[in-house]
Design a protein around this motif. Sequence first.
Motif, PDB file in Angstrom:
ATOM      1  N   ASP A  19       0.852  -1.185   0.000  1.00  0.00           N
ATOM      2  CA  ASP A  19       0.000   0.000   0.000  1.00  0.00           C
ATOM      3  C   ASP A  19       0.893   1.242   0.000  1.00  0.00           C
ATOM      4  OD1 ASP A  19      -1.666   2.137   0.497  1.00  0.00           O
ATOM      5  OD2 ASP A  19      -2.601   1.275   2.286  1.00  0.00           O
ATOM      6  N   PRO A  20       0.883   2.043  -1.061  1.00  0.00           N
ATOM      7  CA  PRO A  20       1.794   3.197  -1.120  1.00  0.00           C
ATOM      8  C   PRO A  20       1.528   4.229  -0.030  1.00  0.00           C
ATOM      9  CG  PRO A  20       0.204   3.279  -2.917  1.00  0.00           C
ATOM     10  CD  PRO A  20       0.052   1.933  -2.270  1.00  0.00           C
ATOM     11  N   ASP A  21       0.255   4.387   0.371  1.00  0.00           N
ATOM     12  CA  ASP A  21      -0.041   5.332   1.454  1.00  0.00           C
ATOM     13  C   ASP A  21       0.579   4.878   2.771  1.00  0.00           C
ATOM     14  OD1 ASP A  21      -1.463   7.055  -0.189  1.00  0.00           O
ATOM     15  OD2 ASP A  21      -3.369   6.027   0.168  1.00  0.00           O
ATOM     16  N   HIS A  22       0.599   3.575   2.994  1.00  0.00           N
ATOM     17  CA  HIS A  22       1.250   3.023   4.190  1.00  0.00           C
ATOM     18  C   HIS A  22       2.744   3.340   4.171  1.00  0.00           C
ATOM     19  CE1 HIS A  22       2.304   0.290   7.405  1.00  0.00           C
ATOM     20  NE2 HIS A  22       3.048  -0.439   6.596  1.00  0.00           N
ATOM     21  N   VAL A  23       3.366   3.213   3.020  1.00  0.00           N
ATOM     22  CA  VAL A  23       4.801   3.514   2.892  1.00  0.00           C
ATOM     23  C   VAL A  23       5.049   4.983   3.199  1.00  0.00           C
ATOM     24  CG1 VAL A  23       6.769   3.551   1.322  1.00  0.00           C
ATOM     25  CG2 VAL A  23       5.135   1.665   1.222  1.00  0.00           C
ATOM     26  N   SER A  39       8.843   8.168  10.666  1.00  0.00           N
ATOM     27  CA  SER A  39      10.199   7.837  11.112  1.00  0.00           C
ATOM     28  C   SER A  39      11.213   8.922  10.772  1.00  0.00           C
ATOM     29  CB  SER A  39      10.638   6.496  10.511  1.00  0.00           C
ATOM     30  OG  SER A  39      10.553   6.515   9.098  1.00  0.00           O
ATOM     31  N   GLY A  40      10.713  10.091  10.323  1.00  0.00           N
ATOM     32  CA  GLY A  40      11.596  11.236  10.170  1.00  0.00           C
ATOM     33  C   GLY A  40      12.096  11.523   8.780  1.00  0.00           C
ATOM     34  N   TRP A  41      11.563  10.829   7.773  1.00  0.00           N
ATOM     35  CA  TRP A  41      11.981  11.074   6.392  1.00  0.00           C
ATOM     36  C   TRP A  41      11.034  12.074   5.743  1.00  0.00           C
ATOM     37  CZ3 TRP A  41      16.518   9.101   4.581  1.00  0.00           C
ATOM     38  CH2 TRP A  41      17.101   8.081   5.338  1.00  0.00           C
ATOM     39  N   VAL A  42      11.571  12.879   4.827  1.00  0.00           N
ATOM     40  CA  VAL A  42      10.770  13.901   4.146  1.00  0.00           C
ATOM     41  C   VAL A  42      10.893  13.721   2.640  1.00  0.00           C
ATOM     42  CG1 VAL A  42      11.025  15.531   6.056  1.00  0.00           C
ATOM     43  CG2 VAL A  42      12.677  15.582   4.163  1.00  0.00           C
ATOM     44  N   ASP A  43      10.083  14.491   1.918  1.00  0.00           N
ATOM     45  CA  ASP A  43      10.090  14.452   0.447  1.00  0.00           C
ATOM     46  C   ASP A  43       9.930  13.024  -0.064  1.00  0.00           C
ATOM     47  OD1 ASP A  43      10.585  17.161   0.588  1.00  0.00           O
ATOM     48  OD2 ASP A  43      12.739  16.979   0.256  1.00  0.00           O
ATOM     49  N   VAL A  44       8.984  12.297   0.537  1.00  0.00           N
ATOM     50  CA  VAL A  44       8.768  10.890   0.175  1.00  0.00           C
ATOM     51  C   VAL A  44       8.029  10.806  -1.160  1.00  0.00           C
ATOM     52  CG1 VAL A  44       7.712   8.711   0.865  1.00  0.00           C
ATOM     53  CG2 VAL A  44       8.699  10.236   2.611  1.00  0.00           C
ATOM     54  N   VAL A  45       8.575  10.033  -2.078  1.00  0.00           N
ATOM     55  CA  VAL A  45       7.947   9.805  -3.382  1.00  0.00           C
ATOM     56  C   VAL A  45       7.846   8.303  -3.600  1.00  0.00           C
ATOM     57  CG1 VAL A  45       8.116  10.127  -5.876  1.00  0.00           C
ATOM     58  CG2 VAL A  45       8.868  11.958  -4.328  1.00  0.00           C
ATOM     59  N   VAL A  46       6.642   7.842  -3.943  1.00  0.00           N
ATOM     60  CA  VAL A  46       6.415   6.417  -4.223  1.00  0.00           C
ATOM     61  C   VAL A  46       5.928   6.310  -5.666  1.00  0.00           C
ATOM     62  CG1 VAL A  46       5.220   4.307  -3.533  1.00  0.00           C
ATOM     63  CG2 VAL A  46       5.795   6.048  -1.803  1.00  0.00           C
ATOM     64  N   ASP A  47       6.801   5.873  -6.540  1.00  0.00           N
ATOM     65  CA  ASP A  47       6.480   5.784  -7.965  1.00  0.00           C
ATOM     66  C   ASP A  47       6.192   4.340  -8.364  1.00  0.00           C
ATOM     67  OD1 ASP A  47       6.741   8.471  -8.644  1.00  0.00           O
ATOM     68  OD2 ASP A  47       8.902   8.300  -8.975  1.00  0.00           O
ATOM     69  N   ASN A  57       6.991  -7.629 -13.212  1.00  0.00           N
ATOM     70  CA  ASN A  57       6.930  -7.484 -11.764  1.00  0.00           C
ATOM     71  C   ASN A  57       6.452  -6.074 -11.439  1.00  0.00           C
ATOM     72  OD1 ASN A  57       8.459 -10.063 -10.988  1.00  0.00           O
ATOM     73  ND2 ASN A  57       9.937  -9.035 -12.307  1.00  0.00           N
ATOM     74  N   HIS A  58       5.431  -5.963 -10.620  1.00  0.00           N
ATOM     75  CA  HIS A  58       4.861  -4.664 -10.277  1.00  0.00           C
ATOM     76  C   HIS A  58       5.358  -4.258  -8.895  1.00  0.00           C
ATOM     77  CE1 HIS A  58       2.303  -5.006 -13.790  1.00  0.00           C
ATOM     78  NE2 HIS A  58       1.996  -6.228 -13.393  1.00  0.00           N
ATOM     79  N   CYS A  59       6.091  -3.155  -8.848  1.00  0.00           N
ATOM     80  CA  CYS A  59       6.775  -2.722  -7.633  1.00  0.00           C
ATOM     81  C   CYS A  59       6.559  -1.239  -7.408  1.00  0.00           C
ATOM     82  CB  CYS A  59       8.280  -2.993  -7.759  1.00  0.00           C
ATOM     83  SG  CYS A  59       8.708  -4.726  -8.090  1.00  0.00           S
ATOM     84  N   TRP A  60       7.110  -0.766  -6.292  1.00  0.00           N
ATOM     85  CA  TRP A  60       7.238   0.671  -6.024  1.00  0.00           C
ATOM     86  C   TRP A  60       8.724   1.032  -5.981  1.00  0.00           C
ATOM     87  CZ3 TRP A  60       2.648   2.248  -6.858  1.00  0.00           C
ATOM     88  CH2 TRP A  60       1.525   1.638  -6.288  1.00  0.00           C
ATOM     89  N   LEU A  61       9.055   2.144  -6.586  1.00  0.00           N
ATOM     90  CA  LEU A  61      10.379   2.753  -6.438  1.00  0.00           C
ATOM     91  C   LEU A  61      10.208   3.936  -5.492  1.00  0.00           C
ATOM     92  CD1 LEU A  61      13.373   3.061  -7.219  1.00  0.00           C
ATOM     93  CD2 LEU A  61      12.624   4.447  -9.174  1.00  0.00           C
ATOM     94  N   VAL A  62      10.800   3.819  -4.322  1.00  0.00           N
ATOM     95  CA  VAL A  62      10.570   4.782  -3.244  1.00  0.00           C
ATOM     96  C   VAL A  62      11.834   5.608  -3.019  1.00  0.00           C
ATOM     97  CG1 VAL A  62       9.909   5.068  -0.818  1.00  0.00           C
ATOM     98  CG2 VAL A  62       8.983   3.142  -2.161  1.00  0.00           C
ATOM     99  N   THR A  63      11.652   6.932  -2.942  1.00  0.00           N
ATOM    100  CA  THR A  63      12.758   7.815  -2.602  1.00  0.00           C
ATOM    101  C   THR A  63      12.328   8.747  -1.490  1.00  0.00           C
ATOM    102  OG1 THR A  63      12.108   9.415  -4.309  1.00  0.00           O
ATOM    103  CG2 THR A  63      13.753   7.762  -4.919  1.00  0.00           C
ATOM    104  N   ALA A  64      13.288   9.159  -0.665  1.00  0.00           N
ATOM    105  CA  ALA A  64      13.026  10.089   0.434  1.00  0.00           C
ATOM    106  C   ALA A  64      14.329  10.761   0.821  1.00  0.00           C
ATOM    107  CB  ALA A  64      12.419   9.350   1.630  1.00  0.00           C
ATOM    108  N   ARG A  65      14.229  11.770   1.686  1.00  0.00           N
ATOM    109  CA  ARG A  65      15.410  12.505   2.119  1.00  0.00           C
ATOM    110  C   ARG A  65      15.358  12.683   3.630  1.00  0.00           C
ATOM    111  NH1 ARG A  65      16.201  17.827   2.894  1.00  0.00           N
ATOM    112  NH2 ARG A  65      14.141  18.302   2.063  1.00  0.00           N
ATOM    113  N   ARG A  66      16.519  12.714   4.247  1.00  0.00           N
ATOM    114  CA  ARG A  66      16.586  12.894   5.699  1.00  0.00           C
ATOM    115  C   ARG A  66      16.695  14.375   6.044  1.00  0.00           C
ATOM    116  NH1 ARG A  66      14.641   9.663   9.538  1.00  0.00           N
ATOM    117  NH2 ARG A  66      15.535  10.178  11.555  1.00  0.00           N
TER     118      ARG A  66
END
Length: 280
Positions: A183-187, A194-202, A271-280
């Motif tokens: 679930d991308p919203d859960h991610v 947990s303190g990460w910002v600029d979260v992108v789930v593509d 394969n259907h996945c999410w590519l997730v990026t974030a910044r501390r």
Amino acid sequence: MAESPLNRDWSASGGGWAAQGALFDHVFRPATEAIVAAADLTGTVLDVGCGTGALLEAAAAAGARPVGVDISPAMIEVAAQRVPDARTLVADAGAADLRALTDGAGFDRIVSRFGVMFFADPVAAFANVGAAAKPGASLTFVCWQDRRDNLIFHLGIDVLAAAVDPPPTRPAPGEPGPMAFGDPDHVRRLLADSGWVDVVVDDFTFTSTYSRDDGAGGLTDGVEERLAIIAATSGGELRAQLGDDAWFGLIERSRADIRAHVVDGVLSHDNHCWLVTARR
């Protein structure tokens, strides 16, 4: 201290993954390449759940300083031999003092290829990983979408699962397991908490192709490669449970199921996945 069920599982089954590490890298190569492209591997790079070292190798090739953590001793052994310049540690990344692996300096990049979905407490785990990151450090990982049409979890495996009594149970949504981050919203929520910002789930879809060079100028169809992956990940326990005669009969049925998906002489699937990026 009692060993957690997670550690017991990977301590027991990691040997199969380690033995077939080159095959897993072959099947997951597009995911590795996507992480490398998105992460910009510079500085000191932490690979969470590094397995047999594909991302460590990529980080070293890019001139970065790779550090790998995994809970499987067998896979860490392979990774250390494969990338001798990497610093490697058998540990739970969700609880270990990761900053100490950089002598206190912290990480510039944190990456993972299918290695972050098994944390018992993902918010605490990602907070722990974040505590080892420099300000502005990036996080990049690939995880599975929770979709029935992800054949990697069914092709040839459903035949084996049907023979198990009681049948294997699927973790509830969000529980530790391959589809924990389906679930991308859960991610997004757990990373923000947990303190990460600029979260992108593509959305990220890639094709796994199992066929390889057959050594005679041609390609295999990939059926035996798929069976090797199944045997490496779940075969040992099931074979011990059922006995050799039943096991070999099931393998023949599994082989037939896999062969039915070969198209134009090649076994492959999306394969259907999410590519997730974030910044501390």
